[in-house]
Design an enzyme around this catalytic site. Structure first.
Site, PDB file in Angstrom:
ATOM      1  N   ASP A   1       0.818  -1.212   0.000  1.00 60.11           N
ATOM      2  CA  ASP A   1       0.000   0.000   0.000  1.00 60.11           C
ATOM      3  C   ASP A   1       0.857   1.270   0.000  1.00 60.11           C
ATOM      4  O   ASP A   1       2.077   1.209   0.195  1.00 60.11           O
ATOM      5  CB  ASP A   1      -0.956   0.010   1.207  1.00 60.11           C
ATOM      6  CG  ASP A   1      -0.271  -0.398   2.517  1.00 60.11           C
ATOM      7  OD1 ASP A   1       0.975  -0.394   2.576  1.00 60.11           O
ATOM      8  OD2 ASP A   1      -0.981  -0.701   3.480  1.00 60.11           O
TER       9      ASP A   1
ATOM     10  N   GLU B   1      -9.757  -1.909   5.384  1.00 61.36           N
ATOM     11  CA  GLU B   1     -10.401  -1.570   6.647  1.00 61.36           C
ATOM     12  C   GLU B   1     -11.628  -2.452   6.880  1.00 61.36           C
ATOM     13  O   GLU B   1     -12.202  -2.978   5.923  1.00 61.36           O
ATOM     14  CB  GLU B   1     -10.845  -0.096   6.601  1.00 61.36           C
ATOM     15  CG  GLU B   1      -9.698   0.887   6.354  1.00 61.36           C
ATOM     16  CD  GLU B   1      -8.825   1.122   7.588  1.00 61.36           C
ATOM     17  OE1 GLU B   1      -8.732   0.222   8.449  1.00 61.36           O
ATOM     18  OE2 GLU B   1      -8.238   2.202   7.695  1.00 61.36           O
TER      19      GLU B   1
ATOM     20  N   ASN C   1      -7.430  -2.569  14.319  1.00 58.87           N
ATOM     21  CA  ASN C   1      -8.829  -2.861  13.963  1.00 58.87           C
ATOM     22  C   ASN C   1      -8.936  -4.096  13.057  1.00 58.87           C
ATOM     23  O   ASN C   1      -9.976  -4.355  12.468  1.00 58.87           O
ATOM     24  CB  ASN C   1      -9.467  -1.643  13.286  1.00 58.87           C
ATOM     25  CG  ASN C   1      -8.790  -1.282  11.966  1.00 58.87           C
ATOM     26  OD1 ASN C   1      -7.837  -1.947  11.552  1.00 58.87           O
ATOM     27  ND2 ASN C   1      -9.262  -0.250  11.306  1.00 58.87           N
TER      28      ASN C   1
ATOM     29  N   HIS D   1      -7.171  -4.618  10.263  1.00 64.68           N
ATOM     30  CA  HIS D   1      -6.918  -4.415   8.831  1.00 64.68           C
ATOM     31  C   HIS D   1      -5.611  -5.084   8.405  1.00 64.68           C
ATOM     32  O   HIS D   1      -4.686  -5.274   9.203  1.00 64.68           O
ATOM     33  CB  HIS D   1      -6.983  -2.931   8.432  1.00 64.68           C
ATOM     34  CG  HIS D   1      -5.804  -2.074   8.793  1.00 64.68           C
ATOM     35  ND1 HIS D   1      -5.937  -0.774   9.219  1.00 64.68           N
ATOM     36  CD2 HIS D   1      -4.466  -2.305   8.779  1.00 64.68           C
ATOM     37  CE1 HIS D   1      -4.755  -0.252   9.445  1.00 64.68           C
ATOM     38  NE2 HIS D   1      -3.828  -1.166   9.187  1.00 64.68           N
TER      39      HIS D   1
HETATM   40  C1  GLP Z   1      -0.432   0.252   8.691  1.00 65.88           C
HETATM   41  C2  GLP Z   1      -0.151  -0.477   7.363  1.00 65.88           C
HETATM   42  C3  GLP Z   1      -0.272  -1.950   7.513  1.00 65.88           C
HETATM   43  C4  GLP Z   1       0.384  -2.336   8.828  1.00 65.88           C
HETATM   44  C5  GLP Z   1      -0.462  -1.845   9.970  1.00 65.88           C
HETATM   45  C6  GLP Z   1       0.168  -2.048  11.347  1.00 65.88           C
HETATM   46  O1  GLP Z   1      -1.390   1.215   8.624  1.00 65.88           O
HETATM   47  N1  GLP Z   1      -0.984  -0.066   6.263  1.00 65.88           N
HETATM   48  O2  GLP Z   1       0.316  -2.594   6.399  1.00 65.88           O
HETATM   49  O3  GLP Z   1       0.464  -3.726   8.927  1.00 65.88           O
HETATM   50  O4  GLP Z   1      -0.873  -0.520   9.786  1.00 65.88           O
HETATM   51  O5  GLP Z   1       1.201  -1.155  11.577  1.00 65.88           O
HETATM   52  P1  GLP Z   1       2.254  -1.332  12.760  1.00 65.88           P
HETATM   53  O6  GLP Z   1       3.101  -2.488  12.373  1.00 65.88           O
HETATM   54  O7  GLP Z   1       2.999  -0.044  12.798  1.00 65.88           O
HETATM   55  O8  GLP Z   1       1.458  -1.600  13.984  1.00 65.88           O
END
Ligand code: GLP
Length: 242
Positions: free
Chosen positions: A67, A143, A136, A138
């Site tokens: 992404d 989402e 959440n 995702h």
């Molecule tokens: C982000 C990314 C995801 C990631 C998630 C968790 O927003 N789009 O690909 O896995 O949130 O992030 P973190 O590893 O910083 O908790």
């Protein structure tokens, strides 16, 4: 789901890194699906060390990131493009022409998303997809919603994601939209490795692993994939161990 609970983040980075090293050495022109966020950083560090020690080369590897934010300059330190260069690509021998990240500033987002899916397909699909998980539930930026998404698309970020990620944007300029591979794109990967660490992920992990398969927790779809490894530290696994 192959769920592996390890003690520390370093243990997970090693276990996960070793899988990547083995698979890349078996197939040097492997296609990797890569993730951003805080969670995969120790794994990237482990892989950088392995590269420096001559244990693995990324020369022929192709990568597709999950992404990217919309309306954020690629050069902005918080873009996922900058993240990948700073935390991984600049430290290994990746061929920059084989690095793919959705262009969140493309004028025609739909066209960009379709072209991204086509590139993945033309490469024969993703061999190993690395994932984190949002609080959440995702994955990528898929989402919670009423239905599972399919291919790469432009998404409006949820309030919960904006809250979680706005720590990186102290000036309050956190983007509201992103381009993300869809759930359908992620599920096409031949092998999936998801990492979740820290107590903030307890509920998301519980729903992913023990909940019903539902778009209300997008990561729960992974229950339907036949080659998924979930790496958890003890904090993130606290509920599923009970
Ligand atoms: C982000 C990314 C995801 C990631 C998630 C968790 O927003 N789009 O690909 O896995 O949130 O992030 P973190 O590893 O910083 O908790």
């Amino acid at each position: 789901m192959d769920i592996r609970v390890l003690k520390t983040k370093a243990d997970i980075a090693k276990a996960c890194g070793e899988i990547f090293i083995e698979e890349i050495n078996k197939k040097p022109d492997i296609v990797l699906g890569l993730a951003t966020g805080a969670t995969p950083l120790p794994t990237y560090e482990y892989l950088i060390d392995a590269y420096k020690n001559g244990r693995v080369s990324f020369k022929e590897v192709t990568s597709f990131n999950l992404d990217e934010y919309c309306d954020l300059a690629r050069e902005n330190e918080n873009s996922y493009y900058s993240y990948m260069l700073n935390n991984f690509f600049n430290h290994v021998d990746m061929d920059k022409s084989r690095i793919n990240i959705p262009d969140g500033n493309a004028k025609d987002a739909e066209k960009e998303c379709a072209a991204y899916d086509k590139m993945i397909e033309d490469m024969g699909g993703i061999d190993i997809q690395l994932l984190g998980i949002g609080t959440n539930g995702h994955i990528g930026f898929n989402e919670p919603s009423d239905e599972f998404t399919d291919a790469t698309f432009k998404v409006k970020l949820s309030d919960s994601t904006i809250k979680s990620n706005s720590i990186y944007f102290p000036d309050g300029d956190m983007p509201r939209y992103a381009l993300t591979m869809g759930i359908g794109s992620i599920m096409k990967a031949k092998k999936i490795i998801l990492i979740a660490t820290g107590a903030a992920k307890i509920d998301a992990v519980d729903k992913m692993v023990n909940g019903e398969v539902s778009p209300a927790c997008p990561a729960s779809i992974l229950q339907n994939h036949d080659d998924v490894i979930i790496f958890l530290d003890e904090d993130a696994a606290a509920k599923i161990n009970k």
